[in-house]
Design a protein around this motif. Structure first.
Motif, PDB file in Angstrom:
ATOM      1  N   ARG A 126       0.534  -0.301   8.700  1.00 38.15           N
ATOM      2  CA  ARG A 126       0.761   0.384   7.438  1.00 38.15           C
ATOM      3  C   ARG A 126       1.822   1.447   7.629  1.00 38.15           C
ATOM      4  N   ASN A 127       2.637   1.459   6.710  1.00 33.44           N
ATOM      5  CA  ASN A 127       3.732   2.419   6.843  1.00 33.44           C
ATOM      6  C   ASN A 127       3.458   3.592   5.934  1.00 33.44           C
ATOM      7  N   GLN A 128       2.789   4.530   6.484  1.00 31.69           N
ATOM      8  CA  GLN A 128       2.479   5.685   5.647  1.00 31.69           C
ATOM      9  C   GLN A 128       3.211   6.876   6.195  1.00 31.69           C
ATOM     10  N   GLY A 152       2.918   0.760   0.842  1.00 31.91           N
ATOM     11  CA  GLY A 152       2.161  -0.310   1.483  1.00 31.91           C
ATOM     12  C   GLY A 152       3.076  -1.357   2.051  1.00 31.91           C
ATOM     13  N   GLU A 153       2.467  -2.249   2.789  1.00 32.36           N
ATOM     14  CA  GLU A 153       3.207  -3.412   3.262  1.00 32.36           C
ATOM     15  C   GLU A 153       3.566  -4.268   2.067  1.00 32.36           C
ATOM     16  N   ASP A 154       4.226  -5.384   2.326  1.00 26.46           N
ATOM     17  CA  ASP A 154       4.610  -6.253   1.221  1.00 26.46           C
ATOM     18  C   ASP A 154       3.367  -6.686   0.456  1.00 26.46           C
ATOM     19  N   ASP A 173      -1.567  -3.113  -1.934  1.00 24.81           N
ATOM     20  CA  ASP A 173      -1.818  -2.120  -2.971  1.00 24.81           C
ATOM     21  C   ASP A 173      -2.131  -0.780  -2.311  1.00 24.81           C
ATOM     22  N   THR A 174      -1.373   0.212  -2.696  1.00 28.18           N
ATOM     23  CA  THR A 174      -1.621   1.529  -2.089  1.00 28.18           C
ATOM     24  C   THR A 174      -2.961   2.088  -2.515  1.00 28.18           C
ATOM     25  N   GLN A 195      -0.575   0.360 -12.457  1.00 32.32           N
ATOM     26  CA  GLN A 195      -1.292   0.258 -11.184  1.00 32.32           C
ATOM     27  C   GLN A 195      -1.608   1.650 -10.686  1.00 32.32           C
ATOM     28  N   PRO A 196      -2.821   1.896 -10.317  1.00 36.35           N
ATOM     29  CA  PRO A 196      -3.085   3.223  -9.753  1.00 36.35           C
ATOM     30  C   PRO A 196      -2.425   3.374  -8.396  1.00 36.35           C
TER      31      PRO A 196
END
Lengths: 781, 611
Positions: free
Chosen positions: B49-51, B160-162, B165-166, B437-438
Motif C-alpha cells: 500500500r502506498n500511503q 490505494g493500489e490500482d 478503495d481507500t 466514494q467515501p
C-alpha cells in the motif's frame, strides 16, 4: 460704386457674349436696371449746391466786398447769403481750407504764421479714463505675474504626482566622518588584507591614512605634558591671587569705623586726582574725556530726585522724628502694604487664591468646568467615573432578567428573603454565620424554581402545538388515502391543470383576506387543517407521478408563460424530492441494522417525513410570497370616500374614481432570488455596514467604478507580505523632525535667480497652460 | 509536483526523503555536480500500500526542506546559467542573480482587480491614479506569489493500489504506515461514564476541550497529552467552545453559559444566554454566537463582555448552527427544512434556503465559504453552492441520515451517522467533495455526538458516547501555518503579543454581511436616504431642532401659566411662519402656472364637464 458694379456686370455680360455696341445702351439702361435711390440723387444735388456756395464764398473772401459782410452776433436761422456757414455741408472746416485763400494776400501773414504754427503742433490726445487706465495696468500686471508664476507649473504638477515627498527638500550634506571613525569596526577578512594588516601592525604603521604612528603620538603627548604643567601652575597662581583679594575686600568691608572709611575715601579721591593729573600730563585727550565723565555724573545726580529726601520713606522718617509711636505704626502699615503689594505681584500665589475662590463658587460655575479643573489634579476623575460606570453597567447586564438580584441595600433584601424562606429555613438554623451566602443561594434556587414553571408552561404549549400538528397530520393522512382513491377515478390531467392554475390566486386571496384572528381551540385548528388541505391537494401528491405527467405532450401545449411560472414551483419540488443516489457505505451504522427489523415503523416515519416535506414547501412558498409582497413598493391610494359623490355607511367610492386617484408605485429592481425558488434573500439594506462605506467620490474620479477599482486591493498585513505593506502604506509626505522646512526657491529646482525671470518668461510663453492662455485672451479682449 | 506520484508509477516520497537524508546536503554555492536524480529514478518495487502521511512539520524539515528547494526550480535555472552572471572580485558567483522568480499563475491567484470589468472612460488624471493602483496591486500580488516559495510543506494524501478503495484502509493500517510522531496523534479516550462528548479544538489546533453530557469538562494539550484542567460542572453540558485563545473556553450548560479559564476556574456566568444549545466563536470579530432553546441567536462580544445582538429566529428551538469562516455569517438549521443566514447587524435573516423536506439535522460550511453541507431528517446529505445562487450541487441519500457534518481546512467532508463516520474528498482544493466514494470510513465504539477537524494537523476529532477518538485523516489540514496568525508552537509571550494584535485588529460586528467585498464599493444612495438611515441607526435625529425651552424669569413671571403662554407664543409664531411660507410658495406656483398657461381659445361654459 455703381459704375464699378456696372463695369463688373459688363465684364460678365461680355463674357456671356453680348455685343460691344450694346454697351452704350446698357449704360443708358443701367439706371433702369439698378435704380438709384432718391437719397443718392439728393446727395448729388446737394453737392452741386454746396460747391456753388463755396465758390461764391471764396470769391467773396478776397477782393473788396469782404468788408460788406455783416457780422452775426446772435444765433438766428436767417443768415445772410454771403456769410460762410457750414449749414448743409456737414464737413469740418480744416485749416488747410482757410490757408488756401489766405496765400494770396500779404496782409494775412501773421495769421498764416500762427496757423502754420498751430498746424505744426500735434494735438495731445485726451488722457484715458482713470478706470480704463487702471484696468490696463492690471491686465499688464496680471499677464506678467502669471507668466512669471507659470514656471512653477511643472514643478507643482510633479510634486502633486510624486509618490512621496521628503521635506526639507534640499539634501543635507552628509556629515563628515573622519576616516579613522569609518574604519573603526572594520576588520580584515581576506587573507591578502590580513597579510597587509600584519605588516602594518608589525611596523607600527598607522592602519588608516592620516593617523600618526604610535611613536609620534607618544612624543606629542610628552610635549603636551610640560605645557600642561605650566598652565596648571599659572592657574594655581591666579586662583590664589583671587582668593587673597577676595579675603582682603571682605575684611575691609567689615570695618565699621567711620573714620577709617573717611580716610579711605579721601585717599581714593586724592589718588583719583593724582591719577587725573598724571593723565593730564600724559594724555590730555583722555583726561578731557574723564573730566566730561565726571561732569556727566554730576549732572545726572542733580537731575534725579533719587537721593534728595523726597521719597515717601524719607518723609515718613521725618514724621517719625516728630511722633515716634504713630510714625512707627504708619511705617508698619506701610510695610504691610508694601508686603501686600509685593505679594500681589507674585503671579503664582494670586492664581492660587483665585482658584480657592472658584472652588468656593462651585454651584455657580457649570459642572464641566469643575471637572476639568479637577482633571488638572493628579487623579483623573474621568477615568474613575468611567470605570465605575462600566462596572455598574456590567452588573446590570449580568442580571437584568431577574430583578431580584439588582444591587439593592443588602439588609433590606436580607430581611425580605428571610421572611420568604422561613419555612424552609427552619431546617438549617445552625448555619447562621453564613446567612448572607445562604440567602443568596436561596434566591438563586428560588429563581430556579420559578423558571421551571414558566418552562413547563411553555412546554405545555409546545406539547399542545405538537399535538395539534399531529392531529392535522393524521387527518391529512386519512384524507390522503381518500384522495388517492378519488384520483384514480378522476382524470389525472384535468385535476392537475386546475390545481396548478389555482393555488397562486387562491393563496393570494387568502393573504389579502387574512385577519388577525387567533386559532384557539383544537376544533378550529383542525378546521384550518381541512381548509388548507383543499389547497394542498396537488402538493401532497407524489412528485414522481407529476413528473411523469409533465412528460406527456399535453403539457407542452400549455402557454409558455404559464409554464414558466409553474416551472418555478416544479423546480422547487424537484429540488427537494429528486431521488438522490444512496450511498453504499462499507460500514453501515449499527443502529440502522436494528431499525431494519421494524419495517412498518420505518415506513410510518417515511410517510410522515414525506408529508412534513410537502408542508415545508408550501409554507416556504407562502413565506416567500409574503416577503416579496412586503418588499414591493406600495401603491398610494388618495381616494376620499364621499368627496364629490354620495357618502355614508356601505357606500364605496366608484372604481373609476379609485383608479383615478391611485398613484402606482414604480417597479423596483428585480429581486435577487427571483429565479431561485428555494431561496429568500433579504433585500433590506444593512445600514450599519453602509455607515462604513464610502459615500462621496474623491476628486479626480468621475464614476464610482473607477474609484472602486483603486480600493480593491487590500493594504493590510493580513493579505500582503511585509514589504508590500510597507510600500502600500508609505506616507505621502515625510518631514524630518527638527528641521526647518523653507519655502521652495527657484534655485532649488534648477532655475536661475529672480533676475532671469524674464528669460524664463520668454521661454515659457509658449508653455502656458491652455487655461491661462484663455484667461490672457479674455483680458486682452 | 514531482513528489506527488502518479497512480501507476511508484515513487514513495518517503524514500525520496530518506535519500535526501543520506546525501550530504548540497549548498547553493557548490557547483551543481549531478542533477538530482531522485525525481527521475524509479522507486523501489511496489509496496503493498502506498500511503503517505504528511510528515509532521518543522521538526525534521531541516534537511528535507533544503533538498526540496534545490530541486524545485530546475528549468529556469538553466536559462539563468546561460546568462552568465557577473563574477565578483573574489571569484564567487551569485547562482541566483536578480529577483526571485514569481510564477505568473501563482500571482494570478492573488489578483484582486478584475480587469475584465469595463469602467467608464476616465480623464488623464483619473487614469494615472488607476494606473498607479493597478501597478500596486500587481506588485503586491507578485510579492505574495514569490513568498509562496516559503510554504514548503505539502499536504499529505492517501492513495490505494490500482482499483483499491481507500475507504477500506483502516486506522490501524495508517498508524502503522506513518512515523511515530504522527502515529501518536491517533488515540482514543475511553470515557464511558460521562456520556456523549462534545469537543472543540482551539484556533491553533494545539488544544482540545471536551465536555460530556453528564458534566465532565476537560481541556488538554492533545499533542503532548498534557491535561490543563479537568472539572465536573455538575450540570448537563450541551456544548463547549474555545474562545480566541486556549486560555478561555465557554461551556453551554443546562441553564446558562459559563466561561472557564484553562485552570478550570469559572470566570463568568452569562445569564443572558440561557439554555444554550450550540456555540460558535467568530475569531476576527471576537464574537461568541450562541443558539438557544428559546429560539434566540445571541452574539456576545467577548473582548468587552457585551451582548452585541440578540436575534429572534422565530423558528422554535435552535440546535443546529455553523459559521461561515469566509464572511462570519451564522447558519442556523431549522425544523422546517430551512437554513437561515444571520448577521448581528440585521434583525432578519440575510437569506433563507429551503434545503430539506424534513428538519435540518446538521450544517457545515467549508473554509473558503463556497460550499455548505447539510443533512436532514429525510436522510439526505446535500452540498450547496453559497456563491450567490444557493443551489444544491450534489445530494446523496444516506442509509441513516447524518447527524453531524464538518468540513476540514482543505475541503474534506465528514459525516457522522450513528457510530460510523464517513469522509469524502474532492478532486482538487477548490472543488466540492464528491459524494460518489467515501475517502475514509471508520467505526467508533459509540454513537457520534460531535465532529471537528483539527486545524493544521491531519486529525479528525470525534466525540461519541464512548469518549473521544482522534483519527488520522491524511490531507485534511492545511500543511503551512501562518506563524503570526495561528502558531501551534507559540510560547506564552507570543500568545500574549498575538492577543494584543488581534484585539487591535478586531473587526466591528456590524460589518458582517453576505458579501464582505461589497464593503469596498461606493454606496450610491441619495442624501435623503443617507439622512434617514443615520437617524435610524442612531435612534434619534442629531440635526433636529431642540424644542423651545422658556427661560427662567423672576418676580412671578415664570409661573406655569406664563411658561405655557410663552411656549405657545413661540409655537404659534413658528406655525405662522410655516403657513406664510407655504402660502407664498403656492402663490408663486400659481403665478408660474398662469404664465405657462397658453392663452388659447376662449373657455366655454361646457368645459367644466370635460374630464
Amino acid at each position: 460704386m455703381c459704375e464699378k458694379q456696372a463695369t463688373a456686370m459688363n465684364v460678365t455680360q461680355a463674357a456671356e457674349g453680348l455685343l460691344a455696341l450694346s454697351q452704350q445702351e446698357e449704360l443708358v439702361d443701367l439706371p433702369s436696371n439698378h435704380p438709384l435711390s432718391a437719397s443718392e440723387d439728393e446727395e448729388d444735388g446737394d453737392g452741386e449746391r454746396k460747391h456753388q456756395k463755396l465758390l461764391e464764398t471764396i470769391s467773396s473772401l478776397n477782393g473788396t466786398n469782404r468788408w460788406k459782410l455783416t457780422e452775426r452776433s446772435e444765433a438766428s436761422l436767417k443768415v445772410s447769403e454771403f456769410n460762410v456757414t457750414s449749414k448743409g455741408s456737414g464737413e469740418k472746416l480744416a485749416i488747410s481750407d482757410l490757408l488756401g485763400p489766405a496765400k494770396a494776400s500779404s496782409s494775412l501773414d501773421t495769421v498764416k504764421k500762427q496757423l502754420n504754427r498751430v498746424k505744426s503742433k500735434k494735438t495731445l490726445e485726451l488722457p484715458l479714463n482713470k478706470e480704463e487706465a487702471e484696468r490696463i495696468h492690471r491686465e499688464v500686471a496680471f499677464n506678467k505675474t502669471s507668466q512669471i508664476l507659470s514656471k512653477w507649473d511643472p514643478i507643482v504638477l510633479n510634486n502633486r504626482q510624486a509618490e512621496q515627498l521628503v521635506f526639507p527638500m534640499e539634501k543635507e550634506p552628509p556629515a563628515y566622518v573622519p576616516i579613522e571613525h569609518a574604519f573603526h569596526g572594520w576588520k580584515a577578512t581576506t587573507p591578502l588584507e590580513q597579510e597587509v594588516f600584519n605588516l602594518l601592525n608589525k611596523n607600527k604603521q598607522p592602519v588608516t591614512d592620516p593617523l600618526l604612528t604610535p611613536m609620534e603620538k607618544a612624543s606629542l603627548k610628552a610635549m603636551s605634558l610640560e605645557e600642561a604643567k605650566m598652565r596648571r601652575a599659572e592657574l594655581q597662581r591666579a586662583r590664589a591671587l583671587q582668593s587673597y583679594y577676595e579675603a582682603r575686600a571682605r575684611r575691609e568691608k567689615k570695618i565699621k569705623s567711620k573714620k577709617y572709611h573717611k580716610i579711605v575715601k579721601k585717599g581714593k579721591a586724592k589718588k583719583a586726582l593724582k591719577d587725573f593729573e598724571q593723565l593730564q600730563k600724559v594724555d590730555p585727550n583722555a583726561a578731557l574725556e574723564e573730566l566730561e565723565k565726571f561732569e556727566k555724573a554730576r549732572m545726572m545726580e542733580r537731575m534725579s530726585l533719587k537721593h534728595q529726601n523726597s521719597g515717601k520713606w524719607a518723609k515718613s522718617k521725618a514724621i517719625m522724628a516728630k511722633y515716634d509711636l504713630e510714625a512707627r505704626q504708619a511705617m508698619q502699615e506701610q510695610l504691610a502694604k508694601n508686603k501686600e503689594l509685593t505679594q500681589k505681584l507674585q503671579v503664582i500665589s494670586e492664581s492660587e487664591g483665585e482658584e480657592g475662590e472658584a472652588e468656593e463658587d462651585e454651584p455657580l460655575v457649570p459642572d464641566t468646568v469643575n471637572e476639568v479643573q479637577m482633571n488638572g489634579g493628579g487623579t483623573n476623575p474621568w477615568m474613575f467615573r468611567k470605570c465605575n460606570g462600566d462596572a455598574k453597567e456590567g452588573e446590570i447586564q449580568a442580571d437584568p432578567e431577574d430583578p431580584e438580584q439588582l444591587p439593592e441595600p443588602v439588609a433590606h433584601e436580607f430581611s425580605e428573603s428571610e421572611e420568604d424562606e422561613r419555612p424552609v429555613e427552619e431546617e438549617e438554623v445552625l448555619l447562621q454565620e453564613f446567612e448572607e451566602k445562604r440567602s443568596f443561594r436561596k434566591r438563586s434556587e428560588l429563581n430556579h424554581n420559578a423558571k421551571p414553571v414558566d418552562s413547563q408552561e411553555t412546554k405545555d404549549s409546545n406539547c399542545q402545538e405538537v399535538l395539534s400538528e399531529l392531529r392535522v397530520l393524521s387527518q391529512k393522512l386519512s384524507k390522503k388515502n381518500h384522495q388517492s382513491q378519488k384520483q384514480k377515478v378522476n382524470s389525472v390531467v384535468a385535476t392537475l391543470q386546475v390545481q396548478r392554475e389555482e393555488p397562486a390566486p387562491e393563496e393570494e386571496e387568502s393573504l389579502l383576506l387574512q385577519k388577525p384572528e387567533r386559532v384557539q381551540t383544537m376544533e378550529e385548528l383542525e378546521q384550518l387543517g381541512k381548509e388548507e388541505y383543499s389547497e394542498n391537494k396537488d402538493l401532497t401528491r407524489p412528485v414522481l407521478e407529476r413528473e411523469q405527467i409533465e412528460r406527456t405532450p399535453r403539457n407542452q401545449l400549455d402557454a409558455p408563460k404559464e409554464k414558466r411560472k409553474k416551472e418555478q414551483m416544479i423546480d422547487l419540488q424537484n429540488l427537494l424530492t429528486t431521488k438522490s443516489p444512496s450511498v453504499k457505505s462499507l460500514a453501515v451504522p449499527t443502529a440502522i441494522e436494528e431499525l431494519e427489523d421494524e419495517v412498518d415503523r420505518d415506513q410510518k416515519q417515511m410517510i410522515k417525513e414525506a408529508f412534513a416535506g410537502d408542508d415545508v414547501i408550501r409554507e416556504f412558498l407562502k413565506e416567500k410570497r409574503e416577503a416579496v409582497k412586503a418588499n414591493k413598493p406600495r401603491d398610494v391610494d388618495l381616494t376620499l370616500p364621499g368627496w364629490g359623490e354620495w357618502g355614508g355607511v356601505g357606500l364605496k367610492p366608484s372604481a373609476k374614481k379609485r383608479r383615478r386617484f391611485l398613484i402606482k408605485a414604480r417597479e423596483g429592481p428585480p429581486r435577487k432570488d427571483k429565479n431561485l425558488p428555494n431561496v429568500i434573500i433579504n433585500e433590506k439594506r444593512n445600514i450599519h455596514a453602509a455607515a462604513h462605506q464610502v459615500r462621496v467620490l474623491p476628486y479626480p474620479f468621475t464614476h464610482h467604478q473607477q474609484f472602486e477599482r483603486t480600493i480593491q486591493n487590500p493594504i493590510g498585513s493580513t493579505w500582503n507580505t511585509q514589504r508590500a505593506v510597507q510600500k502600500l502604506t508609505t506616507p505621502k509626505v515625510i518631514t524630518k523632525p527638527g528641521h526647518i522646512i523653507k519655502p521652495i526657491k527657484a534655485e532649488d529646482v534648477g532655475y536661475c535667480s529672480s533676475k532671469s525671470d524674464l528669460s524664463v518668461i520668454q521661454n515659457n510663453g509658449k508653455q502656458l497652460s491652455r487655461h491661462q492662455q484663455k484667461k490672457l485672451k479674455k483680458n486682452s479682449d | 509536483m514531482e513528489t506527488a506520484p502518479a497512480p501507476g508509477k511508484d515513487v514513495p516520497p518517503k524514500k525520496d526523503k530518506l535519500q535526501a537524508k543520506r546525501k550530504k546536503p548540497r549548498r547553493y554555492w557548490e557547483e551543481e555536480s549531478t542533477p538530482t536524480a531522485t525525481g527521475a529514478s524509479p522507486g523501489p518495487p511496489a509496496k503493498k500500500r502506498n500511503q503517505e502521511f504528511r510528515p509532521q512539520r518543522p521538526k525534521n524539515s531541516g534537511v528535507s526542506k533544503k533538498s526540496r528547494i534545490s530541486k524545485t526550480p530546475q528549468v529556469p535555472r538553466k536559462a539563468r546559467d546561460q546568462k552568465k552572471p557577473q563574477r565578483s572580485l573574489s571569484g564567487a558567483q551569485d547562482p541566483f542573480p536578480g529577483p526571485a522568480p514569481a510564477p505568473v499563475e501563482e500571482a494570478q491567484k492573488f489578483r484582486r482587480i478584475d480587469k475584465s470589468k469595463k469602467i467608464p472612460h476616465s480623464k488623464t488624471k483619473t487614469r494615472s491614479k488607476l494606473e498607479v493602483a493597478e501597478a500596486e496591486e500587481e506588485e503586491a500580488s507578485v510579492r505574495a506569489a514569490r513568498s509562496e516559495l516559503l510554504l514548503v510543506e505539502e499536504p499529505g494524501f492517501l492513495e490505494g493500489e490500482d482499483g483499491e478503495d481507500t475507504a477500506k484502509i483502516l486506522q490501524t493500517d495508517i498508524v502503522e504506515a506513518v512515523d511515530i510522531a504522527s502515529a501518536a496523534k491517533h488515540f482514543n479516550l475511553n470515557l464511558r461514564q460521562f456520556g456523549p462528548y462534545r469537543l472543540n479544538y482551539s484556533q491553533t489546533g494545539r488544544h482540545l476541550a471536551f465536555g460530556g453530557r453528564r458534566g465532565h469538562v476537560a481541556a488538554l494539550d492533545w499533542v503532548t497529552k498534557k491535561l490543563t484542567c479537568e472539572i465536573n460542572v455538575m450540570e448537563a453540558v450541551r456544548d463547549i467552545q474555545f474562545l480566541h485563545s486556549e486560555t478561555l473556553f465557554a461551556v453551554a450548560q443546562n441553564r446558562w453559559l459559563y466561561i472557564y479559564d484553562n485552570q478550570g476556574i469559572e470566570l463568568h456566568c452569562i445569564r443572558r444566554c440561557d439554555r444554550v444549545t450550540r456555540l460558535e466563536f467568530l475569531p476576527f470579530h471576537f464574537l461568541l454566537a450562541t443558539a438557544s432553546e428559546t429560539g434566540f441567536l445571541t452574539y456576545l462580544d467577548v473582548s468587552v463582555g457585551k451582548i452585541v445582538a440578540a436575534l429572534n429566529a422565530r423558528a422554535g428551538r435552535l440546535s443546529v448552527m455553523a459559521q461561515n469562516p469566509y464572511n462570519a455569517v451564522i447558519h442556523l438549521g431549522h425544523s422546517n427544512g430551512t437554513v437561515s443566514l444571520w448577521s448581528p447587524a440585521v434583525k432578519e435573516p440575510l437569506a433563507k434556503i429551503l434545503c430539506h423536506r424534513g428538519a435540518v439535522r446538521a450544517v457545515a460550511v467549508d473554509s473558503t465559504g463556497t460550499y455548505m453541507a447539510t443533512s436532514g431528517l429525510d436522510h439526505q446529505l446535500k452540498i450547496f453552492d453559497l456563491r450567490g445562487t444557493f443551489q444544491p450541487l450534489s445530494a446523496r441519500t444516506l442509509p441513516q441520515g447524518a447527524g453531524h457534518v464538518a468540513f476540514s481546512q482543505r475541503g474534506l467532508l465528514v459525516a457522522g451517522m450513528g457510530d460510523v463516520v464517513n469522509i469524502w474528498a474532492g478532486q482538487g482544493k477548490a472543488s466540492p467533495p464528491s459524494l460518489e466514494q467515501p475517502y475514509l470510513t471508520h467505526r467508533l465504539s459509540g454513537h457520534v455526538h460531535d465532529l471537528q477537524f483539527c486545524s493544521f494537523e491531519d486529525v479528525l476529532g470525534v466525540g461519541h458516547s464512548g469518549g473521544i477518538t482522534s483519527m488520522l485523516v491524511p490531507g485534511a489540514a492545511e500543511p503551512n501555518f501562518d506563524g503570526l496568525e495561528n502558531n501551534p508552537y507559540r510560547s506564552r509571550k507570543q500568545r500574549q503579543e498575538w492577543e494584543v494584535k488581534a484585539l487591535l485588529e478586531k473587526v466591528p460586528a456590524e460589518l458582517i454581511c453576505l458579501d464582505p467585498r461589497a464593503l469596498a464599493e461606493v454606496d450610491v444612495i441619495s442624501l435623503e436616504q443617507a439622512k434617514k438611515e443615520r437617524i435610524e441607526r442612531l435612534g434619534y435625529d442629531p440635526d433636529a431642532k431642540a424644542p423651545f425651552q422658556p427661560k427662567l424669569k423672576q418676580k412671578g413671571r415664570s409661573s406655569t401659566a406664563s411658561l405655557v403662554k410663552r411656549k405657545k407664543k413661540v409655537m404659534d409664531k413658528e406655525h405662522r411662519d410655516k403657513v406664510r411660507q407655504s402660502l407664498e410658495q403656492q402663490q408663486k406656483q400659481q403665478q408660474k402656472q398662469e404664465k405657462a398657461k397658453p392663452t388659447g381659445a376662449r373657455p366655454s361654459a361646457l368645459d367644466r364637464f370635460v374630464r
